[in-house]
Motif scaffolding. Structure first.
Motif, PDB file in Angstrom:
ATOM      1  N   THR A   1      -1.406  -5.474  -3.546  1.00  0.00           N
ATOM      2  CA  THR A   1      -2.443  -4.742  -5.144  1.00  0.00           C
ATOM      3  C   THR A   1      -4.268  -5.267  -3.925  1.00  0.00           C
ATOM      4  N   ASN A   2      -4.712  -4.386  -4.441  1.00  0.00           N
ATOM      5  CA  ASN A   2      -6.127  -5.160  -3.659  1.00  0.00           C
ATOM      6  C   ASN A   2      -7.297  -5.480  -4.693  1.00  0.00           C
ATOM      7  N   GLY A   3      -6.860  -5.180  -6.136  1.00  0.00           N
ATOM      8  CA  GLY A   3      -6.996  -5.172  -7.673  1.00  0.00           C
ATOM      9  C   GLY A   3      -7.661  -3.855  -8.195  1.00  0.00           C
ATOM     10  N   GLU A   4      -7.569  -2.876  -7.109  1.00  0.00           N
ATOM     11  CA  GLU A   4      -8.060  -1.703  -7.549  1.00  0.00           C
ATOM     12  C   GLU A   4      -7.316  -0.330  -7.431  1.00  0.00           C
ATOM     13  N   LEU A   5      -6.682  -0.627  -6.440  1.00  0.00           N
ATOM     14  CA  LEU A   5      -5.160   0.045  -6.291  1.00  0.00           C
ATOM     15  C   LEU A   5      -3.791  -0.772  -6.496  1.00  0.00           C
ATOM     16  N   VAL A   6      -2.371  -0.247  -6.756  1.00  0.00           N
ATOM     17  CA  VAL A   6      -2.230  -1.178  -6.699  1.00  0.00           C
ATOM     18  C   VAL A   6      -0.409  -0.107  -5.889  1.00  0.00           C
ATOM     19  N   LEU A   7      -0.147  -1.119  -4.817  1.00  0.00           N
ATOM     20  CA  LEU A   7       1.041   0.385  -4.177  1.00  0.00           C
ATOM     21  C   LEU A   7       2.354  -0.366  -4.138  1.00  0.00           C
ATOM     22  N   CYS A   8       3.196   0.659  -3.810  1.00  0.00           N
ATOM     23  CA  CYS A   8       4.362   0.127  -4.060  1.00  0.00           C
ATOM     24  C   CYS A   8       5.569   1.200  -2.607  1.00  0.00           C
ATOM     25  N   ALA A   9       6.214   0.573  -2.081  1.00  0.00           N
ATOM     26  CA  ALA A   9       6.504   1.121  -0.862  1.00  0.00           C
ATOM     27  C   ALA A   9       8.252   0.838  -1.016  1.00  0.00           C
ATOM     28  N   THR A  10       8.638   2.020  -0.122  1.00  0.00           N
ATOM     29  CA  THR A  10      10.276   2.073  -0.234  1.00  0.00           C
ATOM     30  C   THR A  10      10.788   2.332   1.183  1.00  0.00           C
ATOM     31  N   GLN A  11      11.421   1.945   2.028  1.00  0.00           N
ATOM     32  CA  GLN A  11      12.166   2.080   2.987  1.00  0.00           C
ATOM     33  C   GLN A  11      13.045   3.243   3.146  1.00  0.00           C
ATOM     34  N   THR A  12      12.919   4.018   4.142  1.00  0.00           N
ATOM     35  CA  THR A  12      13.773   5.061   4.196  1.00  0.00           C
ATOM     36  C   THR A  12      15.147   4.626   4.887  1.00  0.00           C
ATOM     37  N   ASP A  13      16.142   5.341   4.429  1.00  0.00           N
ATOM     38  CA  ASP A  13      17.621   5.097   5.124  1.00  0.00           C
ATOM     39  C   ASP A  13      17.867   4.353   6.824  1.00  0.00           C
ATOM     40  N   SER A  14      16.974   5.247   7.648  1.00  0.00           N
ATOM     41  CA  SER A  14      16.738   4.604   8.651  1.00  0.00           C
ATOM     42  C   SER A  14      16.185   3.387   9.110  1.00  0.00           C
ATOM     43  N   ALA A  15      15.144   3.354   8.032  1.00  0.00           N
ATOM     44  CA  ALA A  15      14.298   1.822   8.298  1.00  0.00           C
ATOM     45  C   ALA A  15      13.134   2.844   9.459  1.00  0.00           C
ATOM     46  N   GLU A  16      13.500   3.325   9.905  1.00  0.00           N
ATOM     47  CA  GLU A  16      12.315   3.741  10.654  1.00  0.00           C
ATOM     48  C   GLU A  16      10.394   4.924  10.204  1.00  0.00           C
ATOM     49  N   GLY A  17      11.162   4.209   8.249  1.00  0.00           N
ATOM     50  CA  GLY A  17       9.685   4.693   7.587  1.00  0.00           C
ATOM     51  C   GLY A  17       9.292   4.120   6.321  1.00  0.00           C
ATOM     52  N   TRP A  18       8.560   4.755   6.208  1.00  0.00           N
ATOM     53  CA  TRP A  18       8.170   3.951   4.496  1.00  0.00           C
ATOM     54  C   TRP A  18       7.621   4.999   3.378  1.00  0.00           C
ATOM     55  N   VAL A  19       7.859   5.209   2.377  1.00  0.00           N
ATOM     56  CA  VAL A  19       7.346   6.247   0.987  1.00  0.00           C
ATOM     57  C   VAL A  19       6.666   5.244   0.029  1.00  0.00           C
ATOM     58  N   ILE A  20       5.228   5.746   0.351  1.00  0.00           N
ATOM     59  CA  ILE A  20       4.211   4.543  -0.578  1.00  0.00           C
ATOM     60  C   ILE A  20       3.881   5.760  -1.745  1.00  0.00           C
ATOM     61  N   HIS A  21       3.998   5.203  -2.108  1.00  0.00           N
ATOM     62  CA  HIS A  21       2.754   5.626  -3.837  1.00  0.00           C
ATOM     63  C   HIS A  21       2.305   4.192  -4.139  1.00  0.00           C
ATOM     64  N   ALA A  22       0.565   5.007  -4.937  1.00  0.00           N
ATOM     65  CA  ALA A  22      -0.312   4.366  -4.704  1.00  0.00           C
ATOM     66  C   ALA A  22      -0.660   5.002  -6.273  1.00  0.00           C
ATOM     67  N   PHE A  23      -1.531   3.824  -7.143  1.00  0.00           N
ATOM     68  CA  PHE A  23      -2.177   4.662  -8.645  1.00  0.00           C
ATOM     69  C   PHE A  23      -2.932   3.345  -8.301  1.00  0.00           C
ATOM     70  N   LYS A  24      -4.256   3.636 -10.168  1.00  0.00           N
ATOM     71  CA  LYS A  24      -5.139   3.213 -10.086  1.00  0.00           C
ATOM     72  C   LYS A  24      -4.800   2.241 -10.946  1.00  0.00           C
ATOM     73  N   ALA A  25      -5.422   0.569 -10.735  1.00  0.00           N
ATOM     74  CA  ALA A  25      -5.095   0.414 -11.502  1.00  0.00           C
ATOM     75  C   ALA A  25      -6.162   0.060 -12.894  1.00  0.00           C
ATOM     76  N   ARG A  26      -5.481  -0.354 -13.893  1.00  0.00           N
ATOM     77  CA  ARG A  26      -5.929   0.932 -15.466  1.00  0.00           C
ATOM     78  C   ARG A  26      -7.146  -0.932 -16.137  1.00  0.00           C
ATOM     79  N   PRO A  27      -8.204  -1.008 -15.750  1.00  0.00           N
ATOM     80  CA  PRO A  27      -9.397  -1.661 -15.881  1.00  0.00           C
ATOM     81  C   PRO A  27      -9.236  -2.166 -17.538  1.00  0.00           C
ATOM     82  N   ASP A  28      -8.948  -0.549 -18.421  1.00  0.00           N
ATOM     83  CA  ASP A  28      -8.779  -1.655 -19.541  1.00  0.00           C
ATOM     84  C   ASP A  28      -7.512  -1.458 -20.802  1.00  0.00           C
ATOM     85  N   LYS A  29      -6.396  -1.062 -19.680  1.00  0.00           N
ATOM     86  CA  LYS A  29      -5.588  -0.708 -20.294  1.00  0.00           C
ATOM     87  C   LYS A  29      -5.519  -0.375 -22.056  1.00  0.00           C
ATOM     88  N   PRO A  30      -5.365   1.306 -21.474  1.00  0.00           N
ATOM     89  CA  PRO A  30      -5.216   1.434 -22.696  1.00  0.00           C
ATOM     90  C   PRO A  30      -3.810   1.212 -23.479  1.00  0.00           C
TER      91      PRO A  30
END
Length: 273
Positions: A244-273
């Protein structure tokens, strides 16, 4: 609340919570040694910018209920963008507690033992249904919650039993005791004969008579090996791939071949409703 701060990063200690005892602060009794050992885990919240990460240790249902009472007027202290699931995905959790977390992503570290069946399916389901729901602008794509697991249950590559050793081997002609038989099986050689002269089909027939099974698998020919990193199952999060850079949270998983990544990113919630 105790903790540590350095610039944009802050670590807060949310648990264990103490009681007022006759001799000073004391910890509650959760009824058994194992419940106390796990229940009094240190609960940390790491804040970096708008991002909040909750590290839950081995908290169990008893301790979660206690924490819910302790934070009854401050539930937002438990809110997070990303949570490390309690106790490797054990079923001993409180749905109400997870509902207070409202995690955008949950990482289940199932690294304790295959025999426990972690992560339990009900925990995976609870982590999803209690997570913070965010969808795309058209409402047709889920952004969060995300559920990741290290999946230790599939963390080894199982071999084939090629040698079985028995101290007693029953057959249609009656039990043979006092002799040691080593019977071989190979899926790649249909003409293979075992040491008693039986064909492979007979091996299957005789094996059905072994109850209870006495003897065991030759460990040198079992073939079980730990998985190499490139062999890890899909969806397994490796250490260091949640950022995280404090604004986005990034989660990455490696592919079976270990040659690439599947990346998901979402915005951090400042007020956490």
């Amino acid at each position: 609340m105790p903790g540590w701060e350095n610039g944009a990063a802050r670590v807060r200690v949310l648990a264990p919570l103490t009681l007022a005892g006759p001799d000073g602060p004391a910890l509650p009794d959760f009824e058994s040694t194992s419940q106390n050992t796990n229940g009094h885990s240190v609960l940390l919240r790491i804040d970096y910018g708008n991002a909040q990460i909750l590290l839950t240790g081995d908290l169990n249902k008893n301790s979660m209920h206690y924490l819910l009472r302790g934070y009854a007027d401050h539930e937002t202290e438990l809110r997070c963008d990303l949570a490390k699931a309690c106790h490797h995905g054990s079923h001993d959790i409180s749905y109400r507690f997870l509902s207070e977390l409202k995690a955008g992503a949950t990482v289940i570290s199932s690294g304790d033992s295959e025999g426990y069946g972690h992560p339990r399916p009900e925990v995976v389901g609870a982590s999803a249904t209690t997570g913070h729901v965010e969808t795309s602008a058209d409402g047709d794509r889920l952004i969060t919650p995300l559920i990741y697991s290290t999946e230790v249950e599939r963390g080894v590559s199982l071999g084939i039993a090629k040698v079985l050793a028995f101290s007693s081997y029953p057959s249609a002609a009656g039990p043979l005791s006092g002799a040691l038989f080593r019977r071989r099986y190979s899926g790649s050689d249909p003409g293979l004969r075992d040491r008693t002269g039986g064909q492979r089909g007979q091996w299957h027939q005789d094996l059905a008579l072994l109850h209870p099974l006495r003897g065991g698998v030759d460990p040198e020919e079992r073939g079980a090996q730990p998985r190499r990193p490139a062999d890890a199952p899909p969806g397994a999060v490796r250490p260091g791939q949640v950022r995280t850079n404090g604004e986005l949270v990034l989660c990455a998983t490696q592919t079976d071949s270990a040659e690439g990544w599947v990346i998901h990113a979402f915005k951090a919630r400042p007020d956490k409703p």
